[in-house]
Scaffold this active site. Structure first.
Site, PDB file in Angstrom:
ATOM      1  N   GLY B  14       0.797  -1.233   0.000  1.00 50.75           N
ATOM      2  CA  GLY B  14       0.000   0.000   0.000  1.00 50.75           C
ATOM      3  C   GLY B  14       0.820   1.268   0.000  1.00 50.75           C
ATOM      4  O   GLY B  14       0.367   2.297   0.488  1.00 50.75           O
ATOM      5  N   GLY B  15       2.048   1.220  -0.519  1.00 52.91           N
ATOM      6  CA  GLY B  15       2.813   2.457  -0.672  1.00 52.91           C
ATOM      7  C   GLY B  15       2.409   3.164  -1.953  1.00 52.91           C
ATOM      8  O   GLY B  15       1.378   2.848  -2.558  1.00 52.91           O
ATOM      9  N   HIS B 258      23.070   5.343   0.925  1.00 57.09           N
ATOM     10  CA  HIS B 258      22.835   6.788   0.935  1.00 57.09           C
ATOM     11  C   HIS B 258      23.962   7.450   1.722  1.00 57.09           C
ATOM     12  O   HIS B 258      24.312   6.978   2.803  1.00 57.09           O
ATOM     13  CB  HIS B 258      21.483   7.081   1.596  1.00 57.09           C
ATOM     14  CG  HIS B 258      20.992   8.475   1.341  1.00 57.09           C
ATOM     15  ND1 HIS B 258      21.584   9.578   1.915  1.00 57.09           N
ATOM     16  CD2 HIS B 258      19.988   8.945   0.566  1.00 57.09           C
ATOM     17  CE1 HIS B 258      20.942  10.673   1.499  1.00 57.09           C
ATOM     18  NE2 HIS B 258      19.975  10.310   0.676  1.00 57.09           N
ATOM     19  N   ARG B 274      22.131  18.609   0.765  1.00 53.39           N
ATOM     20  CA  ARG B 274      23.281  18.954  -0.079  1.00 53.39           C
ATOM     21  C   ARG B 274      22.813  19.692  -1.322  1.00 53.39           C
ATOM     22  O   ARG B 274      23.491  20.580  -1.817  1.00 53.39           O
ATOM     23  CB  ARG B 274      24.072  17.691  -0.425  1.00 53.39           C
ATOM     24  CG  ARG B 274      24.919  17.193   0.744  1.00 53.39           C
ATOM     25  CD  ARG B 274      25.553  15.833   0.449  1.00 53.39           C
ATOM     26  NE  ARG B 274      24.543  14.769   0.440  1.00 53.39           N
ATOM     27  CZ  ARG B 274      24.387  13.883  -0.534  1.00 53.39           C
ATOM     28  NH1 ARG B 274      25.193  13.890  -1.572  1.00 53.39           N
ATOM     29  NH2 ARG B 274      23.438  12.978  -0.468  1.00 53.39           N
TER      30      ARG B 274
END
Lengths: 267, 654
Positions: B14-15, B258, B274
């Site tokens: 459900g994203g 990351h 950044r």
């Protein structure tokens, strides 16, 4: 600058945790005690996970993002609704009492069904943009002033954790009360120029005992909101919008104006 | 007796990718059921912070941007590992996707005409935004892009997008069943018919039968344990059930780290920091990226920045702390006003989890597992290799627009664009399909899952703990299958992880109760996690080159002669290890070249792109690629990049 190592307090923590499985007829609500050695940067997410993995594998609670953005982990910590993931044990006394959030259906132990509640709220206030025209994929986006976008975004920041509902005296007595998160959601769409709903349409939802006039002004919601949403201002905005709808002739305030006034009032 | 539920389209996850796909099917008039481990608004899409890439070209620093430039950035970012037709479909549709979200209510930051103050390469600059563009969607800078392209709402972009998209799901009345997990796919003879499900409230098993099934369960960063930015729910449940059904996973060795995971929690601190001008500093407070990457500095692609950071730490320039060495992210010069508006969520995270204020204090960061470029291998329609009626979308899939390195802001954009593109295809598929299967098939799959659960309950020994196995897997991955990899380390990792796969069969539960049982819920995922971990290590060991995020210190060059391909991993039933094979990356439009940042050692292809392209369709079909609605290659815009104003090296902003 935080170059110095964190202070490590070596405390023995006592967790008193509410236990109950509503799906098991033989389950009786009770408190259960666990003890744990405190660790640096320990959050309730880390502590509860450790208790489940090392002491009681059946303990139920909800965490997902563990970074205070998903809203899964609202719980009562020593009587106050907070997000468990961002609560550091270092900020708590050595005895920590945990209960599920009131105002929501219990799933088990510390887990409550906020998902069902918030879906119901979204359906009730129709928490989507009621737009004028269908989307045109060929067209450039409609323009919007950045101040308006920022104001909407401020209202959009609610993460639906349910802390405000749990802290609300009215919501705890009246299950139909739209609740602070619902009010905030309404205000967010009311101020959105893309939403075509008129004040008259909003009036039925907002006014009345289940709406903004049901609030008795304790404003615990404002105090406990983990995202520091200005719920006080939200209620003021909705009251005035409702009144100006009921009493035509008064000028309509925008939330931006009300916020500006509040900012002037508090240095 | 388990419940039986039938629908036209079953979406697992459900994203954003799952919800956007569900909307497309619902709008087409189909019955849609969406399953989710958590209420959809709590899925991990909500944690995306900095932005969503779409070439609208609305501000001064975005002038001249267009989908072709976005396509070029994406292919270069992928280190030529991407399927270029998919990157093209993506870049072309991203502007429409962002505008649709504006229509649905996302409060995108807008262009403010007049003087705006920005920070670029350590300098404060004043730029006059035009009246003409006033009120259009604003962009911020991100890594590895020639133009400012990321559309954003504060540092809560994923949250804002997810709430708008979920609002549409509610408006359409889509049936969302939260706290439900798909534990097996129901399939026969290369056709998927839905899933066996387990209710996480009660522990009850059920079956969800569907004409089309879509996996949208996100990434599997939690195989790296606590060394990830990912949510606790990102355990690769979707990839694991597809693998068990015989579907191959693509490029599992392509794992993104990351640069700025917060220390010690691993929580994400957005690249937008950044992009907005933040600096990386070492223990001596030097801005080491200026020397390392003079052109892009802190805004090289994530794989490149993470390598420079790890090198700093290995060379002893990290800041020592009780939680291990780290570096600093310095935002102090951006000013309090900026930090409390455009980076408010970062300010909150710093306050809540390390007790600092980024307006006054530097932020402790280090590279942290963040994104799974690999996943369920699908064709450009999103349909899984070798399995009709099964689709995958978003991070769970290997579509494959990211290749060996995803650009920041491209994942949020992928969820929506792929949700639209694959959703349309899913809808057409389901409209032309009927649910004609023997119910016995569903019963067979349910009873297999019941046996798996009973086996766990029966093992009341004092064997290894499931959580210990999880932690052991994570330690192997982070130490040997991290930013830097070597043949020797990877051999050790493969050995160690093979043992962990076996150990899962001997592990036991502490409790044998009934009901939801969070311990059993995790135990059922553990075998899949161990297999995903081993596939990651096996793929990394076999790939004797360095490409994007896959960096072999013993093979530092990118080898386009031998490795311009995609790894596919099958797990044959009952086998102790995966079977690896390879297919071409896809049709090549932009020929392999220099990225414009990062290391430049390359072994060139020994054939022309035309010769490479000749065999792509045949070789991919052999690998399981199913026929697509439109022929492969129809969405290419051949050579469009050559007459774009764009130079071979990404343009440097003066």
């Amino acid at each position: 600058m935080s170059t110095s190592p964190p202070k490590i307090r070596t405390r023995k923590l006592q967790f008193e945790i509410f236990r109950h499985d509503p799906s098991d007829p033989s389950s009786e609500p009770r408190m259960q005690t666990f003890s744990l050695d405190e660790a640096p940067y320990q959050t309730l997410y880390l502590a509860l996970t450790q208790i489940r993995e090392e002491q009681d594998p059946s303990l139920q609670f909800d965490f997902a993002c563990r970074s205070a953005v998903c809203g899964s982990c609202g719980m009562m910590v020593n009587g106050r609704p907070v997000l468990g993931c961002r609560t550091l044990t270092a900020d708590l006394p050595s005895t920590i009492r945990l209960h599920p959030l009131p105002g929501f259906q219990l799933v088990g132990d510390l887990s409550v069904d906020t998902g069902k509640w918030f879906r119901g709220m979204a359906e009730r206030v129709e928490a989507w943009v009621h737009e004028r025209a269908p989307f045109d994929p060929e067209a450039q986006e409609a323009r919007m002033g950045d101040e308006v976008a920022q104001a909407i975004y401020d209202g959009e920041r609610c993460i639906e954790c349910g802390c405000c509902v749990a802290g609300c005296g009215v919501a705890n007595l009246n299950a139909n009360f739209i609740g602070p998160a619902g009010m905030n959601r309404i205000a967010r769409f009311m101020m959105d120029p893309r939403d075509e709903r008129s004040d008259d349409e909003w009036f039925d939802v907002v006014a009345g005992e289940d709406g903004v006039f049901g609030c008795v002004g304790l404003m615990a919601c404002h105090d406990v909101c983990p995202k520091d949403l200005p719920l006080l201002e939200v209620y003021a905005y909705l009251r005035r919008r409702a009144l100006t709808t009921a009493l035509p002739g008064k000028s309509r305030p925008s939330l931006l104006q009300i916020e500006a006034q509040e900012n002037r009032a508090t240095p | 007796m388990e419940t039986l539920h039938t629908t036209d389209v079953l979406i697992i996850g459900g994203g954003l990718a799952g919800e956007r796909c569900a909307i497309e099917a619902a709008v087409a008039g189909l019955d849609v059921t969406l399953l989710s481990l958590v209420p959809p608004r709590r899925s991990h899409s909500c944690a995306a912070q900095g932005g969503m890439q779409a070439a609208l070209g609305n501000c001064v620093r975005a002038e001249g941007d267009n989908p072709t430039v976005h396509f070029l950035d994406t292919v270069r970012g992928s280190d030529w590992g991407a399927d270029q037709e998919v990157a093209r479909i993506f870049a072309d549709e991203a502007p429409v996707a962002v505008r649709e979200l504006a229509h649905w209510g996302v409060p995108w930051t807008r262009v403010r005409p007049g003087k705006n103050v920005y920070f670029e390469k350590g300098e404060r600059v004043e730029i006059e935004e035009s009246e003409e563009n006033a009120g259009l969607i604003m962009h911020r800078n991100f890594g590895g892009t020639a133009k400012w392209r990321a559309c954003y709402a504060g540092a809560g972009t994923g949250h804002a997008v997810l709430y708008a998209v979920d609002g549409e799901v509610v408006r359409l009345g889509i049936d969302v069943q939260d706290r439900v997990e798909a534990v097996s796919l129901i399939h026969e003879a290369g056709r998927c018919w839905g899933a066996v499900t387990r209710c996480l409230r009660t522990g009850a098993l059920g079956t969800h039968l569907a004409k089309a099934t879509v996996i949208a369960t996100g990434g599997h960063g939690r195989i790296y344990g606590r060394y990830t930015t990912n949510a606790t729910i990102n355990e690769g449940t979707g990839a694991a059930i597809a693998l068990r059904a015989g579907v191959p996973l693509g490029n599992m060795e392509a794992v993104q780290f990351h640069p700025t995971g917060l220390v010690p929690s691993g929580i994400l601190v957005t690249e937008g920091c950044r992009g907005d001008g933040g600096h990386l500093r070492n223990a001596s407070l030097d801005r080491f990226m200026v020397e390392a990457e003079p052109e892009k500095q802190e805004l090289a692609s994530r794989d490149v920045v993470s390598r420079h950071m790890m090198q700093q730490i290995q060379d002893g320039h990290g800041v020592e702390s009780p939680m291990g060495p780290h570096l600093w992210l310095d935002l102090r010069h951006l000013g309090e006003k900026h930090l409390r508006s455009k980076l408010l969520e970062v300010t909150e995270i710093c306050r809540d989890f390390v007790g600092i204020d980024p307006a006054r204090d530097m932020i402790p960061v280090r590279p942290t597992q963040h994104y799974s470029m690999g996943g369920i291998r699908v064709n450009k329609d999103g349909e899984a290799y070798g399995m009709h009626g099964l689709f995958a979308v978003g991070e769970a899939s290997c579509w494959d627009m990211h290749g060996f390195n995803r650009l920041g802001g491209n994942s949020l954009a992928e969820t929506i664009v792929a949700g639209r593109v694959v959703g349309r295809r899913v809808a057409t598929y389901a409209q032309h399909a009927s649910l004609d299967l023997e119910l016995g098939l569903a019963h067979r799959f349910v009873s297999e899952d019941r046996k798996r659960i009973e086996a766990w309950r029966d093992r009341s020994t004092s064997a290894a703990s499931i959580y210990q196995i999880r932690d052991d897997i994570a330690e192997v991955l982070v130490s040997q299958v991290g930013v830097f990899r070597s043949g020797e380390g990877l051999e050790e990792a493969v050995d160690a992880l093979s043992r962990q796969v076996e150990r899962v069969n001997d592990a036991s539960l502490r409790a044998c109760g009934s009901g939801a049982q969070p311990e059993l819920t995790f135990a059922l995922r553990l075998e899949g996690m161990a297999k995903l971990a081993l596939i990651t290590a096996e793929g990394a060991l076999a790939r004797t080159e360095s490409r994007g995020a896959h960096c072999r210190i013993d093979h530092p060059e990118r080898n386009d002669e031998s490795w311009l391909n995609r790894t596919l991993a099958h797990w044959p039933e009952g086998a102790p290890a995966p079977r690896l094979s390879y297919e071409p990356v896809g049709l090549l439009d932009l020929p392999p070249g220099d990225r414009g940042y990062g290391a430049t050692q390359r072994i060139e292809m020994n054939q022309s792109t035309e010769a490479y392209n000749q065999d792509v369709v045949r070789l991919q079909a052999d690998a399981g690629h199913l026929p697509t609605a439109e022929d492969v290659g129809t969405r290419m815009r051949w050579g469009a990049w050559s007459d774009s104003t764009h130079r071979t090296t990404p343009e440097v902003i003066e």
